[in-house]
Scaffold this motif. Sequence first.
Motif, short mmCIF file in Angstrom:
data_model
loop_
_atom_site.label_atom_id
_atom_site.label_comp_id
_atom_site.label_asym_id
_atom_site.label_seq_id
_atom_site.Cartn_x
_atom_site.Cartn_y
_atom_site.Cartn_z
N ASP A 419 3.13 73.05 6.09
CA ASP A 419 1.89 73.78 6.31
C ASP A 419 0.68 72.85 6.16
N ALA A 420 0.76 71.94 5.20
CA ALA A 420 -0.33 70.99 5.00
C ALA A 420 -0.49 70.07 6.20
N GLN A 421 0.62 69.64 6.77
CA GLN A 421 0.57 68.76 7.93
C GLN A 421 -0.02 69.47 9.14
N VAL A 435 0.85 73.08 17.00
CA VAL A 435 1.22 74.47 16.72
C VAL A 435 2.41 74.55 15.76
N VAL A 436 3.04 73.42 15.48
CA VAL A 436 4.15 73.41 14.53
C VAL A 436 4.26 72.01 13.94
N ALA A 437 4.67 71.96 12.67
CA ALA A 437 4.89 70.68 11.98
C ALA A 437 6.35 70.59 11.55
N GLN A 502 12.00 70.61 7.57
CA GLN A 502 11.12 71.64 7.03
C GLN A 502 10.05 71.95 8.07
N VAL A 503 9.76 73.23 8.26
CA VAL A 503 8.87 73.64 9.36
C VAL A 503 7.70 74.46 8.83
N SER A 504 6.64 74.50 9.60
CA SER A 504 5.40 75.17 9.20
C SER A 504 5.43 76.67 9.47
#
Length: 604
Positions: A419-421, A435-437, A502-504
């Motif tokens: 989320d931070a990225q 739109v996604v990390a 790990q995903v946002s």
Amino acid sequence: MSRTTRRITGVAVAGFCAAALAAPALAAPTAGPDTGKAPGKTQFPIQILSFNDFHGNLEPPQGSSGKIQTGPKSSDTTVVGGVEYLATHLKEARVGHPNTVTVAAGDMVGASPLLSAAFHDEPTVEALNTLGLDITAVGNHEFDEGYKELQRLQHGGCIDDGPDGLNNQNSCAAGTFTGAKFQYLAANVLEKATGKTILPPYAIKTFNGAKVGFIGMTLKDTPSIVTASGVAGLEFTDEVKTANALVPVLKAQGVNAIVVLIHQGGNVPAATPYDFTCAGGGTLSADSPIIPVAEGLDPAIDMIISGHTHQPYVCSLPDPKGQPRLITSASSFGRLFNETDVTYDRRTSDIVRPTTDDSRNRLVTQTVAKDPAETALIATYSNLVKAIADKVLGQIVGSSVSKGQNAAGESPLGDLIADAQLADPSVVTAGKTPVVAFMNPGGIRSDLVADANGNVTYQSAFTVQPFNNYLVSMDITGQGIYDLLNQQFSGANSAGSPKVLQVSAGFTYSYTQLGKGTTNVSDDTATVDDGSVKINGVPVDKAATYRIVTNNFLSDGGDGFPAFKAGTAKYFGGLDIDGFAAYLTANSPYTPLVPSRITRVTVP
């Protein structure tokens, strides 16, 4: 943190006309006998040492960034880097070379580790002074804090951050800052209001009457990869037109030997060793942005020293007359330097154009003695940075955020980092926002631990992400997203050793885990369920293109994810730790989430 003295906050710097006013001539070697061969000889040697994309890496880079490929396999690596070692290697390389100059191709500062970034990169400028840098082109990251800040780094002076620093930065923490002893060049960067360059366009190095000119510039597309505030009021002109216009200016001063330092570069094939050369049968990739620039530069220009793409190569590209011309790049982060031997001919007042046989990239190994002056500088700033490392970023609910993964491979800390990225503004470029990390679980080194009061310090955050990886945004197709998700369980990540990214927030999917008893399955394996991959509830279209963000390790295909290498329009943002710290502050107090973005379906 305190300082003993302060200089004025702002530094006024006169502009330089891009193609008319004379630029500084650097000091010549001590007068006496010819510094090459004896007087009367028509030729003598000159050594050109160069590097690029240092990015403030005073201490040896950590993790994958602290290694360089030395063999045919991507696993053939050597630990390299660190300014203490770079200074020693350069000093040793100069032995026996009285005619020597050390130059660079931009991004000396910017996106730097905490040790330098905490002090507005003043430690890096001081370290480069110590190791004997003579000249560098500006890079795009030199504009991260605006051109006035770049001029301050050149000429000295302090920023008034207050007695204890401001926003995790503190100018002149060690006393005064006198600026760079080396010369920054910005031939294609004009101040719109005056039409003059913000720094000199070229510099001339003289060896007992023999002149060599260096033109320095950054890529013309810098405005599209730097925040708008960093380039406000500036115009970036075409690289070819700028350099070619300066050729007659230099010739009018008796300078026929001309080298271009340019912060633009080439791409090389994947899994390329540090000693990649065109002479060894390699070629730069056809999509290399430096190729049209190199092919358009005036034939009077003898050599090109490049950067920006963080690649190692010693190659040649044809000039407008079709003749080969040397072009070099020494990777990044102070892990390599290039040594090129040229011959100056007094009959032509020019250098004999060097070839790939005259140039080589050299490893900055850690097997030599550390330079004591650089060691002392690092010790000074390591002590001063403690005040920043101990700063409280915010609070978390509970004693920690765990890196422990659930059955699907998702962790509370992984969610937080992703989320931070995604929220980091440094990766937004040309109006495109990711739109996604995606974050690799191996890059999360510890739980995020708070003190007894629930406070999280900068040092605590740094312990979680200690590698100083850079965030990289890129375009990738929906099919590419499916490919990289499936690579979590295949290839290098198969046979019971999956790596679940790990995903946002807003990105969800499911995968099916097949057991050994499943038909035609010899071992545990998994496959992403078709149609399950969604962004904010909308299924990902395999034919569409999406903007994503990850770190430079994954961007290069690390951890068995080659799908990331297929990303296009890649843009290097800031350090992951900086984005992580900023997010913690903006979302304090932070309550750890229950992982729910990834769903695992098990088939016996």
